[in-house]
Scaffold this motif. Structure first.
Motif, mmCIF file in Angstrom:
data_model
loop_
_atom_site.group_PDB
_atom_site.id
_atom_site.type_symbol
_atom_site.label_atom_id
_atom_site.label_comp_id
_atom_site.label_asym_id
_atom_site.label_seq_id
_atom_site.Cartn_x
_atom_site.Cartn_y
_atom_site.Cartn_z
ATOM 1 N N MET A 222 13.089 -9.703 -0.141
ATOM 2 C CA MET A 222 11.687 -9.651 -0.540
ATOM 3 C C MET A 222 10.852 -9.366 0.696
ATOM 4 S SD MET A 222 10.615 -13.649 -1.112
ATOM 5 C CE MET A 222 11.862 -13.927 -2.355
ATOM 6 N N GLU B 101 5.538 -11.159 -0.393
ATOM 7 C CA GLU B 101 6.125 -11.839 -1.547
ATOM 8 C C GLU B 101 6.682 -13.202 -1.136
ATOM 9 O OE1 GLU B 101 9.542 -11.120 -4.993
ATOM 10 O OE2 GLU B 101 9.198 -9.614 -3.419
ATOM 11 N N ARG C 68 4.244 -16.024 -1.125
ATOM 12 C CA ARG C 68 3.934 -16.596 -2.432
ATOM 13 C C ARG C 68 4.954 -17.661 -2.817
ATOM 14 N NH1 ARG C 68 2.438 -11.073 -3.733
ATOM 15 N NH2 ARG C 68 4.484 -10.735 -4.702
#
Length: 650
Positions: free
Chosen positions: A191, A195, A198
């Motif tokens: 990722m 990302e 998050r």
């Protein structure tokens, strides 16, 4: 994540002035201090405080999620009225000047009992340190790894360096930073940094370091075994540098230790395989132990009773219950004093990986752990010491009183003694303080005190008798400062003159239908003394001839009967009974009506047995009465699985 650079340079005097500061607010006390690799804030307040990070004109409230992502710890290691806050030098809103000076700004919000919040600003300027090539810190709620960003190839890794020439891995990684998750079965997923943020991960680059941070309990974590301990490996970070793709692992902490009844134990593998790359020689530099994030020197560890030894592949750490640096918590549960002990430990291992080309990677691995015991019972005990001054007073010893407990009240036979006037009232209570901080009390009370119960038992053969004194004592013990109280009860008797003796002035005496002869005395273990005027008979408590009544776990009554017969006709002229009170011990008593009474101590076995869970052969036959150590059974001889045996004499 942006990099914050301070706009001014600080002098040494300015930095030193910011190393430690403290202040009072209306609802509490706030202290801050620059410590090794983190800023420490200590708040004394009856209410749990809140914390805010100040970034220029913006203020960020620090909750659980932001704390684990940004490098803050609001310590779960909280005792009454104290909260500790730690901020990593590489935390989110900290200004970083070339990895040499770190500037912090926080607001500490404290509430008073009326619910009014007061804000106190905390600012600190902390000097940088001499960093090792890579550093790993396992905090309470996150893990942070840091590495030099300018070291070539091997030295670029953070936790574990591996050089990957694997084509699939190179295709997956882009020219920018990528977070990649590799499972033990070889599957790989990736990722972007955006990302990953998050998910709670954090990746930061500074002038000289690369910093990766991960909260615990991530869905990408995978349990692996290192020795006999479970560890969780989470993230692998790939990036391109000089056509080489180094990788770094995050390794999450194992269990939180154990307690053997006397010491807290914490076992740590000496070598964590994921931290050691292939082709390198492992060499330990130092092992250190600290309390509340501050490392201790050897003399201090020894004086506190801490042990840290290497056995095989494990580093074994042990801390004695109540050692300095920890906290004892005491409370009353079901009229029983219980206490727990908690300590916040820091373990540090500095080691090197040495390569054949002469290069090396130095690693500093730190782990912080809160170790605590379960609630431990500290029951008091009492000893009935021999009477003194010719048998004129009770002398009772009350022991095993913890350091935070005082004797507040004494009740004798239902009446409270005035503790403030012991010398005027005739009784005396003397505290004795022991070297470990615990204490005991010596209690003395004259027999003639108005609160003492007494009873005269006379023989029908003489005007002499036995005076039995008794006191039912209830000690009230109180924990300070919370003033929780619990009670300890004991019953004590003392006898003056002849204790369970008969003074015999007659020639023909019998026990039941047996004449009292020297042969019977020897056979039954009696003691018979004769002089020209009288005979004295002493009868041990469990001799033949007694009947037993009112048996409980504290005491019982035993009655012994004598018959006076006419020497010629052998007719009973009169009889007398002697009823004596005895303290209950382990015993087996068979009554004339076929009732068996057994008192036993199953807790003396190893492993111990809980008295209330014992039964006879018939599992429906449970104890009539139990306490913490003993059980009392009462049953008929033809019940509860008893077995009849016949012995034939030759």
């Amino acid at each position: 994540m942006s990099l914050l650079i301070v706009s001014k340079s600080f002098t040494l005097q300015e930095i030193q002035a910011s190393l430690s500061s403290w202040c009072f607010v209306s609802a509490g006390f706030v202290q801050s201090e620059c410590r090794d690799r983190y800023l420490w804030i200590h708040v004394a307040s009856g209410q749990t405080p809140r914390f805010e990070a100040v970034d220029g004109t913006e203020v960020h409230s620090i909750g659980e999620q932001l704390a684990s992502r940004c490098g803050y710890t609001i310590s779960i290691f909280k005792m009454d009225g104290y909260t500790t806050f730690r901020a990593s030098y590489y935390s989110c809103f900290t200004q970083n000047q070339n990895d040499e000076v770190f500037t912090f700004r926080f607001n500490v919000l404290v509430s008073d009992r009326g619910g009014r919040w007061t804000s106190q600003s905390v600012s600190a300027v902390c000097p940088g340190l001499t960093w090792t090539h890579r550093e790993i810190i396992c905090e309470e709620d996150y893990m942070e790894v840091r590495a030099n960003s300018t070291i070539e190839i091997r030295c670029t890794s953070i936790v574990h360096l591996q050089l990957f020439h694997n084509t699939a891995a190179q295709k997956t990684a882009s020219l920018t930073w990528q977070l990649m998750f590799r499972r033990s079965d070889g599957q790989v997923s990736s990722m972007s940094v955006t990302e990953a943020q998050r998910w709670g991960y954090s990746l930061t680059t500074t002038a000289q370091r690369v910093v990766l941070r991960s909260p615990y309990k991530q869905p990408h974590a995978e349990v692996t075994m290192v020795g006999n301990h479970e560890w969780k490996s989470t993230v692998s970070l790939f990036f391109k540098q000089k056509l080489v793709m180094p990788m770094m692992h995050l390794l999450i902490h194992p269990d939180t230790g154990s307690f053997d009844g006397d010491r807290l134990l914490w076992d740590i593998p000496r070598v964590l395989t994921p931290l050691v790359g292939e082709g390198a020689r492992f060499e330990s530099r130092s092992f250190s132990l600290g309390v509340e994030s501050v490392l201790l020197d050897e003399p201090t560890m020894t004086s506190r009773g801490f042990n840290m030894v290497q056995r095989g592949g494990m580093i074994q750490i042990s801390v004695p219950f109540g050692a300095e640096g920890g906290y004892r918590k005491s409370l009353v549960v079901n009229n029983m004093y219980k206490e727990a002990y908690t300590i916040f430990l820091l373990y540090e291992h500095v080691f090197s990986l040495l390569y054949e080309d002469g290069s090396n990677i130095d690693t500093r691995h730190r782990m912080l752990r809160v170790l605590d015991t379960p609630l431990v019972c500290r029951p008091p005990f009492s000893l009935n010491r021999k009477t003194v001054d010719g048998g004129k007073e009770f002398n009772v010893y009350l022991g095993n009183i913890p350091t935070d407990v005082i004797l507040e009240d004494v009740w004798i036979n239902g009446k409270r003694l005035p503790m403030s006037e012991t010398s005027q009232q005739g009784f005396n209570i003397s505290p004795v303080v022991h070297t470990n901080g615990s204490r005991s009390y010596e209690f003395r009370l004259p027999f003639e005190d108005e609160n003492v119960h007494w009873m005269v038992s006379r023989s029908c053969f003489t005007s002499y008798g036995v005076v039995e004194y008794s006191i039912d004592i209830n000690f009230t013990l109180t924990i300070l400062p919370q003033r929780n109280s619990y009670n300890y009860h004991t019953f004590i008797t003392a006898r003056v003159f002849n204790r369970c003796k008969y003074i015999i002035l007659f020639s023909t005496v019998g026990i039941d239908h047996e004449p009292l002869t020297q042969q019977l005395v020897a056979q039954r273990g009696y003691r018979l003394y004769n002089d020209s005027h009288r005979s004295t008979l002493e009868v041990p408590v469990f001799s033949v001839g007694y009947t037993y009544e009112e048996i409980n776990l504290s005491n019982f009554y035993a009655t012994f009967k004598l018959l006076l017969r006419d020497s010629k006709s052998l007719e009973v002229q009169t009889s007398t009974s002697k009823r004596c009170l005895f303290r209950t011990e382990d015993m087996i008593v068979c009554s004339a009506d076929g009732t068996m009474t057994v008192v036993t101590t199953p807790s003396s076995t190893w492993p111990t047995v809980q008295p209330e869970k014992t039964t006879l052969l018939d599992p429906t036959c449970k104890p009539k009465e139990t306490d913490r150590a003993r059980a009392l059974f009462e049953f008929k001889l033809d019940s509860c699985g008893t077995r009849a045996m016949v012995q034939l004499s030759s």
